[in-house]
Design an enzyme around this catalytic site. Structure first.
Site, PDB file in Angstrom:
ATOM      1  N   ARG A   1       0.740  -0.762  -0.023  1.00 53.59           N
ATOM      2  CA  ARG A   1       0.100  -0.308   0.117  1.00 53.59           C
ATOM      3  C   ARG A   1       0.496   1.361   0.403  1.00 53.59           C
ATOM      4  O   ARG A   1       0.494   2.298  -0.775  1.00 53.59           O
ATOM      5  CB  ARG A   1      -1.259  -0.260   0.954  1.00 53.59           C
ATOM      6  CG  ARG A   1      -1.894   0.933   1.295  1.00 53.59           C
ATOM      7  CD  ARG A   1      -3.160   0.947   2.527  1.00 53.59           C
ATOM      8  NE  ARG A   1      -2.053   1.224   3.723  1.00 53.59           N
ATOM      9  CZ  ARG A   1      -2.408   0.775   4.962  1.00 53.59           C
ATOM     10  NH1 ARG A   1      -3.477  -0.078   4.762  1.00 53.59           N
ATOM     11  NH2 ARG A   1      -1.902   1.040   5.672  1.00 53.59           N
TER      12      ARG A   1
ATOM     13  N   TYR B   1      -0.783 -20.894   9.395  1.00 50.57           N
ATOM     14  CA  TYR B   1       0.081 -20.826   8.076  1.00 50.57           C
ATOM     15  C   TYR B   1      -0.159 -20.569   6.980  1.00 50.57           C
ATOM     16  O   TYR B   1      -0.904 -20.060   5.844  1.00 50.57           O
ATOM     17  CB  TYR B   1       1.516 -21.119   8.425  1.00 50.57           C
ATOM     18  CG  TYR B   1       2.299 -21.134   7.102  1.00 50.57           C
ATOM     19  CD1 TYR B   1       3.439 -19.779   7.543  1.00 50.57           C
ATOM     20  CD2 TYR B   1       2.688 -21.998   6.488  1.00 50.57           C
ATOM     21  CE1 TYR B   1       4.006 -20.239   6.492  1.00 50.57           C
ATOM     22  CE2 TYR B   1       3.730 -21.602   5.573  1.00 50.57           C
ATOM     23  CZ  TYR B   1       4.282 -20.371   5.875  1.00 50.57           C
ATOM     24  OH  TYR B   1       5.203 -20.527   4.486  1.00 50.57           O
TER      25      TYR B   1
ATOM     26  N   LYS C   1      -1.165 -18.032   3.721  1.00 55.65           N
ATOM     27  CA  LYS C   1      -0.966 -17.804   2.642  1.00 55.65           C
ATOM     28  C   LYS C   1      -1.430 -18.023   1.335  1.00 55.65           C
ATOM     29  O   LYS C   1      -0.791 -17.518   0.315  1.00 55.65           O
ATOM     30  CB  LYS C   1       0.726 -19.122   2.831  1.00 55.65           C
ATOM     31  CG  LYS C   1       2.208 -19.093   3.237  1.00 55.65           C
ATOM     32  CD  LYS C   1       2.533 -18.185   2.817  1.00 55.65           C
ATOM     33  CE  LYS C   1       3.881 -18.054   3.433  1.00 55.65           C
ATOM     34  NZ  LYS C   1       4.625 -16.428   3.533  1.00 55.65           N
TER      35      LYS C   1
ATOM     36  N   VAL D   1      12.166 -25.629   1.527  1.00 52.35           N
ATOM     37  CA  VAL D   1      13.986 -25.126   1.188  1.00 52.35           C
ATOM     38  C   VAL D   1      14.482 -25.111   2.285  1.00 52.35           C
ATOM     39  O   VAL D   1      14.214 -24.176   3.153  1.00 52.35           O
ATOM     40  CB  VAL D   1      13.461 -23.139  -0.174  1.00 52.35           C
ATOM     41  CG1 VAL D   1      14.985 -22.614  -0.231  1.00 52.35           C
ATOM     42  CG2 VAL D   1      12.369 -23.757  -0.728  1.00 52.35           C
TER      43      VAL D   1
HETATM   44  N1  LIG Z   1      12.318 -22.358   3.434  1.00 50.98           N
HETATM   45  C1  LIG Z   1      10.582 -23.145   3.424  1.00 50.98           C
HETATM   46  O1  LIG Z   1      10.431 -24.539   2.896  1.00 50.98           O
HETATM   47  C2  LIG Z   1       9.709 -22.081   2.416  1.00 50.98           C
HETATM   48  C3  LIG Z   1       8.631 -22.982   1.772  1.00 50.98           C
HETATM   49  C4  LIG Z   1       7.288 -22.180   1.585  1.00 50.98           C
HETATM   50  C5  LIG Z   1       7.182 -20.830   1.652  1.00 50.98           C
HETATM   51  N2  LIG Z   1       8.596 -20.136   2.062  1.00 50.98           N
HETATM   52  C6  LIG Z   1       8.002 -18.629   2.900  1.00 50.98           C
HETATM   53  O2  LIG Z   1       9.414 -18.113   2.447  1.00 50.98           O
HETATM   54  C7  LIG Z   1       9.740 -16.791   3.126  1.00 50.98           C
HETATM   55  C8  LIG Z   1      10.699 -16.573   3.247  1.00 50.98           C
HETATM   56  O3  LIG Z   1      11.405 -17.758   4.167  1.00 50.98           O
HETATM   57  P1  LIG Z   1      13.070 -18.348   4.697  1.00 50.98           P
HETATM   58  O4  LIG Z   1      12.513 -20.044   4.443  1.00 50.98           O
HETATM   59  O5  LIG Z   1      14.296 -17.780   3.516  1.00 50.98           O
HETATM   60  O6  LIG Z   1      13.389 -18.397   6.307  1.00 50.98           O
HETATM   61  P2  LIG Z   1      14.378 -16.915   7.035  1.00 50.98           P
HETATM   62  O7  LIG Z   1      13.589 -17.306   8.095  1.00 50.98           O
HETATM   63  O8  LIG Z   1      15.457 -18.369   5.834  1.00 50.98           O
HETATM   64  O9  LIG Z   1      14.025 -15.862   6.315  1.00 50.98           O
HETATM   65  C9  LIG Z   1      12.921 -15.366   7.190  1.00 50.98           C
HETATM   66  C10 LIG Z   1      13.566 -13.459   7.228  1.00 50.98           C
HETATM   67  O10 LIG Z   1      12.722 -12.595   7.530  1.00 50.98           O
HETATM   68  C11 LIG Z   1      13.233 -12.105   8.792  1.00 50.98           C
HETATM   69  N3  LIG Z   1      11.304 -11.874   8.795  1.00 50.98           N
HETATM   70  C12 LIG Z   1      10.921 -12.579   9.981  1.00 50.98           C
HETATM   71  N4  LIG Z   1      10.243 -12.334  10.427  1.00 50.98           N
HETATM   72  C13 LIG Z   1       9.828 -10.637  10.119  1.00 50.98           C
HETATM   73  C14 LIG Z   1       9.291  -9.356  10.486  1.00 50.98           C
HETATM   74  N5  LIG Z   1       8.549  -9.480  11.037  1.00 50.98           N
HETATM   75  N6  LIG Z   1       9.835  -8.217   9.942  1.00 50.98           N
HETATM   76  C15 LIG Z   1      11.381  -8.457   9.581  1.00 50.98           C
HETATM   77  N7  LIG Z   1      11.983  -9.431   8.848  1.00 50.98           N
HETATM   78  C16 LIG Z   1      11.162 -10.715   9.303  1.00 50.98           C
HETATM   79  C17 LIG Z   1      14.024 -13.179   9.298  1.00 50.98           C
HETATM   80  O11 LIG Z   1      14.845 -12.394  10.556  1.00 50.98           O
HETATM   81  C18 LIG Z   1      14.812 -13.485   8.887  1.00 50.98           C
HETATM   82  O12 LIG Z   1      15.710 -13.583   8.041  1.00 50.98           O
HETATM   83  C19 LIG Z   1       8.280 -16.846   3.932  1.00 50.98           C
HETATM   84  O13 LIG Z   1       7.419 -16.239   3.796  1.00 50.98           O
HETATM   85  C20 LIG Z   1       7.854 -18.135   4.125  1.00 50.98           C
HETATM   86  O14 LIG Z   1       6.834 -18.068   4.160  1.00 50.98           O
HETATM   87  C21 LIG Z   1       8.924 -20.729   3.073  1.00 50.98           C
END
Ligand SMILES: NC(=O)c1ccc[n+]([C@@H]2O[C@H](COP(=O)([O-])OP(=O)(O)OC[C@H]3O[C@@H](n4cnc5c(N)ncnc54)[C@H](O)[C@@H]3O)[C@@H](O)[C@H]2O)c1
Length: 252
Positions: A124, A156, A160, A189
């Site tokens: 936004r 979750y 999503k 991942v």
């Molecule tokens: N890893 C998986 O298997 C997977 C699968 C599907 C979706 N995802 C999605 O991918 C995205 C990235 O996740 P990832 O796996 O790289 O995780 P990760 O935890 O390695 O990285 C996420 C980052 O976001 C930051 N973060 C978390 N909450 C925050 C907030 N309130 N404000 C600012 N920063 C914040 C964390 O400090 C972290 O550095 C997420 O939206 C997650 O839901 C991940």
């Protein structure tokens, strides 16, 4: 593993949330290596410090803060200046696999706040700049949990699905103003995301399904490839899509 495209983001300013780790970090790194100016934001300062060291010499500005806080949104906008070409809402948190019968309000509220409300507020906030420019791209990171119910708990999964719906809403309402909005739906991942299993019932229900359906775990760079494609002009005709990048999990 993935090739960079030299100069693909030259002259562009792209905001990346969750830039300190995992998928966000890989996305910020790729954009910076492809000539973009990156506004990388994360709630963990040390992770952004490490990223700055790694990307020394490239165009990276960092903003520390919780993406759900209005002051963080304001700081991100201030860092970006008068031009935002792209926004990648990557930051997100999982739940504890709590099913609808067990989910507590605190988990529900926090997961929705980070996974839906934060991205909505940031989107936004950048839309007026994008609309004035007549162009702009938003990429949200959804999940396999935007496509099926067996990948996570109730909070979750609902969050999503919600971000996928918000993505389509942006594409629908603002497409005619030159804005594109798409989402990627990653499968598993290898990142730092925490995914504790706090429900015995869910473990029994989800475990056997996951064991037989999940493809091998992907690397964050593979997700960054999909996200940067959606941020780039190569995807010019794609708007409102939810793109699985999950090794085929979604067709099982
Ligand atoms: N890893 C998986 O298997 C997977 C699968 C599907 C979706 N995802 C999605 O991918 C995205 C990235 O996740 P990832 O796996 O790289 O995780 P990760 O935890 O390695 O990285 C996420 C980052 O976001 C930051 N973060 C978390 N909450 C925050 C907030 N309130 N404000 C600012 N920063 C914040 C964390 O400090 C972290 O550095 C997420 O939206 C997650 O839901 C991940």
């Amino acid at each position: 593993m993935t090739d960079t495209t030299a100069g693909r983001f030259t002259g562009r300013t792209i905001i990346v949330t969750g830039a300190g780790s995992g998928i966000g970090r890989a996305t910020a790194t790729r954009i910076a290596n492809e000539g973009g100016r990156v506004i990388g934001t994360d709630v963990v300062a040390e992770r952004l410090d490490a990223l700055r060291t790694e990307l020394d010499g490239l165009d990276l500005e960092t903003v520390v803060g919780d993406v759900t806080a209005p002051e963080t949104i304001a700081a991100i906008l201030a860092a970006a200046g008068d031009r935002v070409d792209g926004l990648a809402n990557v930051a997100g948190i999982m739940d504890a696999f709590l099913p609808p019968s067990e989910v507590d309000d605190a988990t529900w509220d926090r997961v929705f706040s980070v996974n839906v409300t934060g991205p909505m507020r940031l989107t936004r906030a950048v839309l007026p700049l994008m609309i004035a420019a007549g162009r702009g791209v938003v990429v949200n990171v959804a999940s396999e949990a935007a496509l099926r119910a067996s990948a996570a708990g109730a909070a979750y999964t609902a969050s999503k699905h919600a971000i996928a719906g918000f993505t389509k809403s942006v594409a629908f309402f603002h497409g005619p103003q030159g804005i594109r909005a798409n989402a990627v739906a990653p499968g598993a991942v290898a990142t730092n995301i925490e995914a504790p299993m706090r429900s015995e019932y869910a473990a029994g229900r989800v475990g056997p399904i996951m064991q037989t359906t999940i493809p091998p775990v992907a690397q964050p760079e593979q997700l960054a490839a999909a996200i940067t494609w959606l941020l780039s002009d190569d995807s010019a005709n794609v708007n409102g899509a939810v793109l699985p990048s999950d090794g085929g999990w979604s067709v099982v």
